[in-house]
Design a protein around this motif. Sequence first.
Motif, PDB file in Angstrom:
ATOM      1  N   ASP A  26      49.812  49.487  52.942  1.00  0.00           N
ATOM      2  CA  ASP A  26      51.211  49.914  52.890  1.00  0.00           C
ATOM      3  C   ASP A  26      51.608  50.062  51.434  1.00  0.00           C
ATOM      4  OD1 ASP A  26      53.886  50.414  53.129  1.00  0.00           O
ATOM      5  OD2 ASP A  26      54.407  48.394  53.785  1.00  0.00           O
ATOM      6  N   ILE A  27      51.568  51.295  50.939  1.00  0.00           N
ATOM      7  CA  ILE A  27      51.801  51.510  49.510  1.00  0.00           C
ATOM      8  C   ILE A  27      53.281  51.609  49.162  1.00  0.00           C
ATOM      9  CG2 ILE A  27      49.572  52.610  49.163  1.00  0.00           C
ATOM     10  CD1 ILE A  27      51.101  55.290  49.066  1.00  0.00           C
ATOM     11  N   LYS A  28      54.150  51.517  50.151  1.00  0.00           N
ATOM     12  CA  LYS A  28      55.563  51.685  49.856  1.00  0.00           C
ATOM     13  C   LYS A  28      56.207  50.426  49.297  1.00  0.00           C
ATOM     14  CE  LYS A  28      56.079  55.384  53.053  1.00  0.00           C
ATOM     15  NZ  LYS A  28      56.620  55.976  54.198  1.00  0.00           N
ATOM     16  N   GLU A  29      55.668  49.281  49.627  1.00  0.00           N
ATOM     17  CA  GLU A  29      56.256  48.017  49.199  1.00  0.00           C
ATOM     18  C   GLU A  29      55.256  47.239  48.365  1.00  0.00           C
ATOM     19  OE1 GLU A  29      59.303  46.592  50.300  1.00  0.00           O
ATOM     20  OE2 GLU A  29      59.913  48.331  51.446  1.00  0.00           O
ATOM     21  N   LEU A  30      55.666  46.813  47.194  1.00  0.00           N
ATOM     22  CA  LEU A  30      54.761  46.052  46.347  1.00  0.00           C
ATOM     23  C   LEU A  30      54.794  44.571  46.691  1.00  0.00           C
ATOM     24  CD1 LEU A  30      52.699  46.138  44.173  1.00  0.00           C
ATOM     25  CD2 LEU A  30      54.498  46.000  42.492  1.00  0.00           C
ATOM     26  N   GLU A  31      55.963  44.003  46.809  1.00  0.00           N
ATOM     27  CA  GLU A  31      56.148  42.624  47.235  1.00  0.00           C
ATOM     28  C   GLU A  31      55.264  41.622  46.503  1.00  0.00           C
ATOM     29  OE1 GLU A  31      55.853  42.408  51.477  1.00  0.00           O
ATOM     30  OE2 GLU A  31      57.347  43.947  51.754  1.00  0.00           O
ATOM     31  N   MET A  32      55.427  41.518  45.195  1.00  0.00           N
ATOM     32  CA  MET A  32      54.747  40.498  44.405  1.00  0.00           C
ATOM     33  C   MET A  32      55.809  39.647  43.732  1.00  0.00           C
ATOM     34  SD  MET A  32      51.720  42.648  42.496  1.00  0.00           S
ATOM     35  CE  MET A  32      50.795  41.252  41.855  1.00  0.00           C
ATOM     36  N   ASP A  33      55.607  38.331  43.779  1.00  0.00           N
ATOM     37  CA  ASP A  33      56.545  37.491  43.044  1.00  0.00           C
ATOM     38  C   ASP A  33      56.091  37.407  41.588  1.00  0.00           C
ATOM     39  OD1 ASP A  33      54.600  35.445  42.785  1.00  0.00           O
ATOM     40  OD2 ASP A  33      55.303  34.433  44.599  1.00  0.00           O
ATOM     41  N   SER A  34      56.914  36.797  40.749  1.00  0.00           N
ATOM     42  CA  SER A  34      56.632  36.794  39.312  1.00  0.00           C
ATOM     43  C   SER A  34      55.335  36.060  38.981  1.00  0.00           C
ATOM     44  CB  SER A  34      57.804  36.185  38.540  1.00  0.00           C
ATOM     45  OG  SER A  34      58.047  34.867  38.996  1.00  0.00           O
ATOM     46  N   THR A  35      54.994  35.021  39.730  1.00  0.00           N
ATOM     47  CA  THR A  35      53.748  34.298  39.489  1.00  0.00           C
ATOM     48  C   THR A  35      52.545  35.176  39.810  1.00  0.00           C
ATOM     49  OG1 THR A  35      54.834  32.217  40.025  1.00  0.00           O
ATOM     50  CG2 THR A  35      52.435  32.222  40.076  1.00  0.00           C
ATOM     51  N   GLU A  36      52.617  35.914  40.910  1.00  0.00           N
ATOM     52  CA  GLU A  36      51.522  36.823  41.274  1.00  0.00           C
ATOM     53  C   GLU A  36      51.360  37.935  40.243  1.00  0.00           C
ATOM     54  OE1 GLU A  36      51.209  36.755  46.088  1.00  0.00           O
ATOM     55  OE2 GLU A  36      52.945  37.764  45.220  1.00  0.00           O
ATOM     56  N   VAL A  37      52.477  38.456  39.750  1.00  0.00           N
ATOM     57  CA  VAL A  37      52.409  39.509  38.727  1.00  0.00           C
ATOM     58  C   VAL A  37      51.737  38.961  37.467  1.00  0.00           C
ATOM     59  CG1 VAL A  37      53.749  41.000  37.193  1.00  0.00           C
ATOM     60  CG2 VAL A  37      54.396  40.793  39.595  1.00  0.00           C
ATOM     61  N   LEU A  38      52.119  37.772  37.043  1.00  0.00           N
ATOM     62  CA  LEU A  38      51.531  37.166  35.854  1.00  0.00           C
ATOM     63  C   LEU A  38      50.025  36.940  36.044  1.00  0.00           C
ATOM     64  CD1 LEU A  38      51.843  36.011  33.042  1.00  0.00           C
ATOM     65  CD2 LEU A  38      52.452  33.817  34.080  1.00  0.00           C
ATOM     66  N   GLU A  39      49.621  36.376  37.175  1.00  0.00           N
ATOM     67  CA  GLU A  39      48.199  36.170  37.462  1.00  0.00           C
ATOM     68  C   GLU A  39      47.448  37.495  37.453  1.00  0.00           C
ATOM     69  OE1 GLU A  39      47.397  34.044  41.088  1.00  0.00           O
ATOM     70  OE2 GLU A  39      48.819  32.462  40.577  1.00  0.00           O
ATOM     71  N   PHE A  40      48.050  38.500  38.037  1.00  0.00           N
ATOM     72  CA  PHE A  40      47.454  39.830  38.129  1.00  0.00           C
ATOM     73  C   PHE A  40      47.228  40.414  36.732  1.00  0.00           C
ATOM     74  CE2 PHE A  40      48.369  44.496  39.010  1.00  0.00           C
ATOM     75  CZ  PHE A  40      47.128  44.770  39.539  1.00  0.00           C
ATOM     76  N   ILE A  41      48.245  40.365  35.884  1.00  0.00           N
ATOM     77  CA  ILE A  41      48.136  40.922  34.535  1.00  0.00           C
ATOM     78  C   ILE A  41      47.127  40.131  33.701  1.00  0.00           C
ATOM     79  CG2 ILE A  41      49.373  41.341  32.368  1.00  0.00           C
ATOM     80  CD1 ILE A  41      49.900  43.389  34.655  1.00  0.00           C
ATOM     81  N   LEU A  42      47.150  38.816  33.803  1.00  0.00           N
ATOM     82  CA  LEU A  42      46.179  38.004  33.065  1.00  0.00           C
ATOM     83  C   LEU A  42      44.749  38.318  33.499  1.00  0.00           C
ATOM     84  CD1 LEU A  42      48.025  34.562  32.943  1.00  0.00           C
ATOM     85  CD2 LEU A  42      47.683  36.179  31.059  1.00  0.00           C
ATOM     86  N   ALA A  43      44.549  38.519  34.789  1.00  0.00           N
ATOM     87  CA  ALA A  43      43.215  38.865  35.297  1.00  0.00           C
ATOM     88  C   ALA A  43      42.779  40.240  34.797  1.00  0.00           C
ATOM     89  CB  ALA A  43      43.201  38.816  36.822  1.00  0.00           C
ATOM     90  N   ILE A  44      43.703  41.192  34.719  1.00  0.00           N
ATOM     91  CA  ILE A  44      43.387  42.526  34.186  1.00  0.00           C
ATOM     92  C   ILE A  44      43.032  42.421  32.706  1.00  0.00           C
ATOM     93  CG2 ILE A  44      44.408  44.765  33.574  1.00  0.00           C
ATOM     94  CD1 ILE A  44      45.797  44.688  36.309  1.00  0.00           C
ATOM     95  N   GLU A  45      43.802  41.637  31.965  1.00  0.00           N
ATOM     96  CA  GLU A  45      43.492  41.449  30.546  1.00  0.00           C
ATOM     97  C   GLU A  45      42.085  40.871  30.373  1.00  0.00           C
ATOM     98  OE1 GLU A  45      47.869  40.679  28.533  1.00  0.00           O
ATOM     99  OE2 GLU A  45      46.690  38.946  29.177  1.00  0.00           O
ATOM    100  N   ASP A  46      41.755  39.861  31.157  1.00  0.00           N
ATOM    101  CA  ASP A  46      40.424  39.250  31.076  1.00  0.00           C
ATOM    102  C   ASP A  46      39.323  40.234  31.447  1.00  0.00           C
ATOM    103  OD1 ASP A  46      41.491  36.831  30.270  1.00  0.00           O
ATOM    104  OD2 ASP A  46      41.343  35.895  32.256  1.00  0.00           O
ATOM    105  N   GLU A  47      39.528  40.959  32.527  1.00  0.00           N
ATOM    106  CA  GLU A  47      38.502  41.892  33.016  1.00  0.00           C
ATOM    107  C   GLU A  47      38.211  43.001  32.014  1.00  0.00           C
ATOM    108  OE1 GLU A  47      35.682  43.826  35.225  1.00  0.00           O
ATOM    109  OE2 GLU A  47      36.571  41.907  35.792  1.00  0.00           O
ATOM    110  N   PHE A  48      39.257  43.542  31.410  1.00  0.00           N
ATOM    111  CA  PHE A  48      39.093  44.722  30.566  1.00  0.00           C
ATOM    112  C   PHE A  48      39.146  44.426  29.062  1.00  0.00           C
ATOM    113  CE2 PHE A  48      40.710  46.372  34.629  1.00  0.00           C
ATOM    114  CZ  PHE A  48      39.682  47.246  34.946  1.00  0.00           C
ATOM    115  N   GLY A  49      39.356  43.166  28.698  1.00  0.00           N
ATOM    116  CA  GLY A  49      39.390  42.797  27.286  1.00  0.00           C
ATOM    117  C   GLY A  49      40.542  43.427  26.525  1.00  0.00           C
ATOM    118  N   ILE A  50      41.704  43.491  27.159  1.00  0.00           N
ATOM    119  CA  ILE A  50      42.879  44.088  26.525  1.00  0.00           C
ATOM    120  C   ILE A  50      44.011  43.071  26.531  1.00  0.00           C
ATOM    121  CG2 ILE A  50      42.271  46.447  27.189  1.00  0.00           C
ATOM    122  CD1 ILE A  50      44.399  46.197  29.412  1.00  0.00           C
TER     123      ILE A  50
END
Length: 81
Positions: A26-50
């Motif tokens: 369901d691409i219409k609703e993102l439904e992430m809380d602030s903790t999930e967003v932070l975990e998500f961004i930190l994981a992306i930073e780690d994965e891609f070295g950015i």
Amino acid sequence: MDQEIRDKIVTIFRECRKNSEEGLTDIKELEMDSTEVLEFILAIEDEFGIQYDDFAELSLHMETKEEMFDFLTAMVKQRRK
């Protein structure tokens, strides 16, 4: 290359969401809380070295999962150059 980056971002998204499959189609609703967003961004930073520190900018691209995945794919591609 873009698809590989996008696939990794989607995988990270699934891992950060406790319910890995629920809601992903369901691409219409993102439904992430602030903790999930932070975990998500930190994981992306780690994965891609950015580093990504403009959460205000990201919030402009979070109306749907597809929009967020497209934005992050382009951002990762640009920062890896």
